[in-house]
Design an enzyme around this catalytic site. Structure first.
Site, PDB file in Angstrom:
ATOM      1  N   ASP A   1      -1.217  -3.339  -5.171  1.00 11.61           N
ATOM      2  CA  ASP A   1      -0.965  -2.210  -6.083  1.00 11.61           C
ATOM      3  C   ASP A   1      -2.166  -1.945  -6.977  1.00 11.61           C
ATOM      4  O   ASP A   1      -2.529  -0.802  -7.254  1.00 11.61           O
ATOM      5  CB  ASP A   1       0.319  -2.401  -6.895  1.00 11.61           C
ATOM      6  CG  ASP A   1       0.599  -3.842  -7.262  1.00 11.61           C
ATOM      7  OD1 ASP A   1       0.522  -4.695  -6.359  1.00 11.61           O
ATOM      8  OD2 ASP A   1       0.864  -4.121  -8.427  1.00 11.61           O
TER       9      ASP A   1
ATOM     10  N   ASP B   1      -1.989   0.095   6.388  1.00 15.52           N
ATOM     11  CA  ASP B   1      -1.481   1.385   6.849  1.00 15.52           C
ATOM     12  C   ASP B   1      -1.494   2.384   5.687  1.00 15.52           C
ATOM     13  O   ASP B   1      -2.045   3.489   5.788  1.00 15.52           O
ATOM     14  CB  ASP B   1      -0.045   1.180   7.378  1.00 15.52           C
ATOM     15  CG  ASP B   1       0.431   2.363   8.206  1.00 15.52           C
ATOM     16  OD1 ASP B   1      -0.289   3.357   8.312  1.00 15.52           O
ATOM     17  OD2 ASP B   1       1.557   2.288   8.737  1.00 15.52           O
TER      18      ASP B   1
ATOM     19  N   LYS C   1      -0.382  -8.892  -1.271  1.00 12.01           N
ATOM     20  CA  LYS C   1       0.690  -8.815  -2.257  1.00 12.01           C
ATOM     21  C   LYS C   1       1.223 -10.237  -2.468  1.00 12.01           C
ATOM     22  O   LYS C   1       2.423 -10.505  -2.451  1.00 12.01           O
ATOM     23  CB  LYS C   1       1.756  -7.848  -1.711  1.00 12.01           C
ATOM     24  CG  LYS C   1       2.789  -7.411  -2.690  1.00 12.01           C
ATOM     25  CD  LYS C   1       2.290  -6.488  -3.757  1.00 12.01           C
ATOM     26  CE  LYS C   1       3.383  -6.314  -4.793  1.00 12.01           C
ATOM     27  NZ  LYS C   1       2.930  -6.011  -6.133  1.00 12.01           N
TER      28      LYS C   1
ATOM     29  N   TYR D   1       5.372  -5.128  11.225  1.00 18.26           N
ATOM     30  CA  TYR D   1       5.173  -4.302  12.417  1.00 18.26           C
ATOM     31  C   TYR D   1       5.407  -5.085  13.702  1.00 18.26           C
ATOM     32  O   TYR D   1       5.204  -4.560  14.790  1.00 18.26           O
ATOM     33  CB  TYR D   1       3.744  -3.745  12.459  1.00 18.26           C
ATOM     34  CG  TYR D   1       3.496  -2.686  11.423  1.00 18.26           C
ATOM     35  CD1 TYR D   1       3.540  -3.014  10.076  1.00 18.26           C
ATOM     36  CD2 TYR D   1       3.218  -1.381  11.777  1.00 18.26           C
ATOM     37  CE1 TYR D   1       3.313  -2.055   9.109  1.00 18.26           C
ATOM     38  CE2 TYR D   1       2.992  -0.416  10.817  1.00 18.26           C
ATOM     39  CZ  TYR D   1       3.046  -0.768   9.489  1.00 18.26           C
ATOM     40  OH  TYR D   1       2.831   0.179   8.540  1.00 18.26           O
TER      41      TYR D   1
END
Ligand code: NAP
Length: 420
Positions: free
Chosen positions: A286, A310, A232, A164
């Site tokens: 995940d 987000d 992640k 972002y």
């Protein structure tokens, strides 16, 4: 009722009241704080009117004459553009900077003309690095899952870094060509297709640790059971993986007396949490999406990077009944802005039909942040009671059996009535 501040912003006189100040990133709240509000575009107008009445009723009920908010309108979005030909006037920014804590409805993102999202601009200008989204269930709200009440989390999403950061290069440009050459010369054996676009994902130790610090402090002050670092890092080791490592490091260096890592918990305590300790754990993003569905009650405070946060905050909001009632805040060290998480839904503007829950609960979150927890509790209790009475706006009514559909203003009336 506080001092007179003889100033005007956008041509409006500052109301009588006192300034909120900040000490070590925390607000010091006077009894009559001046709080700037941005009404918001589209449905914002109906929502603000209804929400303000709920806020004032809760504060009056909780504190009588002792405390009262001096609301101060500042302009942004379409209203600002119509009146001042600017989407985000300097006076509005100066007022937010001076008074520190504000609340806003949704703002239109002007399409085209190179104008940036006003929400993103506000976050960057005031370095509002923590996006805080509490997600809890109110009994009776229609939900797509079997046991929505098991999810009760507060998500701290890093707000300034990651993909972002706005550092992007379009496919086919000289810049991207140059970048590909540099990357291929330093990343051994790596090839990037020449027709690629490239986005940069910076994640810093500073940015990660100040976010995790806020999450851990929040967990300690509210007696929460755990902080989970969501990342992640199995794939992106030096950005997402580093976020996790810096998070654990911070907890150990700054909060050793109050926290314990999940690893130590099992190695040294057979999985039994020592009294007074908060568990710091981590989950791959995940897996976290599965966990909030399958084992939601094992999670409490979540701290994560920008993109993960987000997705995760909207997914969690959907689980407990959707964005119409999801509150949010963007918090920095000297400023905090509380806001609706939905948009301006222009087709419902000025029809007095939309659900004001997101702004009402954002206000409750703001009072909690300011230390006015009695007002927060009154709003939460009355909001929950109103839903259980099945007195709701169209969006919830269409999903509930036997509910009474009311207008935005009537929904606020019922909440206020339920405070009594
Ligand atoms: P939206 O305004 O959030 O509306 C999409 C749909 O969500 C609505 O049609 C409505 O669905 C439902 N909804 C939204 N708010 C609701 C509420 N309070 N109560 C009940 N239902 C609600 O999204 P959008 O149409 O994509 O965006 C419109 C504008 O808002 C754009 O200019 C966008 O940039 C801006 N925006 C601003 C913010 C912000 O300021 N934080 C955030 C997102 C978007 P139904 O029609 O099915 O009832």
């Amino acid at each position: 009722m506080g001092q007179v501040i003889d100033k005007t912003y956008n041509g409006l006189k500052v109301p009588q009241g006192e300034k909120i100040t900040f000490e070590n990133g925390k607000p010091v709240t006077p009894d009559h704080p001046i709080i700037p509000f941005i009404e918001g575009d589209g449905i914002g107008r109906d929502i603000w009117k209804a929400s303000k009445r709920v806020f004032d009723a809760a504060v009056e009920k909780a504190y009588g004459d002792k405390k009262k908010v001096a609301w101060f309108e500042v302009f942004a979005g379409e209203k600002a553009h119509n009146e001042f030909k600017e989407w985000l006037p300097k006076d509005s920014l100066d007022a937010l900077a001076e008074f520190g804590v504000g609340i806003k409805g949704p703002l239109t993102t002007p399409v085209g003309g190179g104008i940036r999202s006003l929400n993103v601009s506000l976050r960057q200008i005031f370095d509002l690095y923590a996006c805080v989204r509490p997600v809890r269930y109110f009994k009776g709200v229609p939900s797509p899952v079997v046991a929505p009440e098991k999810l009760d989390v507060v998500i701290f999403r890093e707000n300034t870094e990651d993909v972002y950061s706005g550092i992007e290069f379009a496919s086919g440009t000289p810049e991207v060509k140059k970048l590909i050459e540099v990357i291929e010369s330093i990343a051994e054996g790596k090839k990037i297709r020449p027709d690629s676009g490239i986005g940069i994902k910076p994640i810093s130790k500073t940015g990660s640790q100040r976010l995790v610090r806020r999450a851990v402090e929040y967990a300690i002050s509210r007696g929460k059971s755990s902080v989970t670092l969501v990342h992640k890092g199995n794939i992106m080791k030096f950005t997402e993986g580093a976020f996790r490592d810096w998070g654990y490091q911070l907890a150990e260096e700054e909060f050793a007396a109050k926290t314990i890592s999940e690893e130590k918990l099992w190695d040294e305590h057979d999985g039994k949490v020592p009294s007074g300790k908060i568990v710091i754990k981590d989950r791959i993003a995940d897996s976290m999406f599965q966990q909030v569905l399958t084992r939601p009650d094992e999670y409490s405070v979540l701290a994560t990077t920008n993109l993960n946060g987000d997705y995760l905050s909207d997914a969690c909001a959907a689980q407990v009944g959707g964005l119409g009632i999801a509150p949010g805040a963007n918090i920095g060290d000297n400023c905090a802005i509380f806001e609706a998480t939905h948009g301006t839904a222009p087709k419902y503007a000025d029809k007095d039909v939309i659900n004001p829950g997101s702004v009402i609960l954002s206000g409750a979150l703001m009072f909690e942040y300011l230390g006015w927890t009695e007002a927060t509790n009154l709003i939460h209790d009355a909001f929950g009671k109103t839903i259980q009475q099945k007195v709701v706006t169209y969006d919830l009514e269409r999903l509930m059996d036997g509910a009474k559909k009311v207008k935005t203003s009537e929904f606020a009336d019922q909440i206020i009535k339920n405070m009594g």
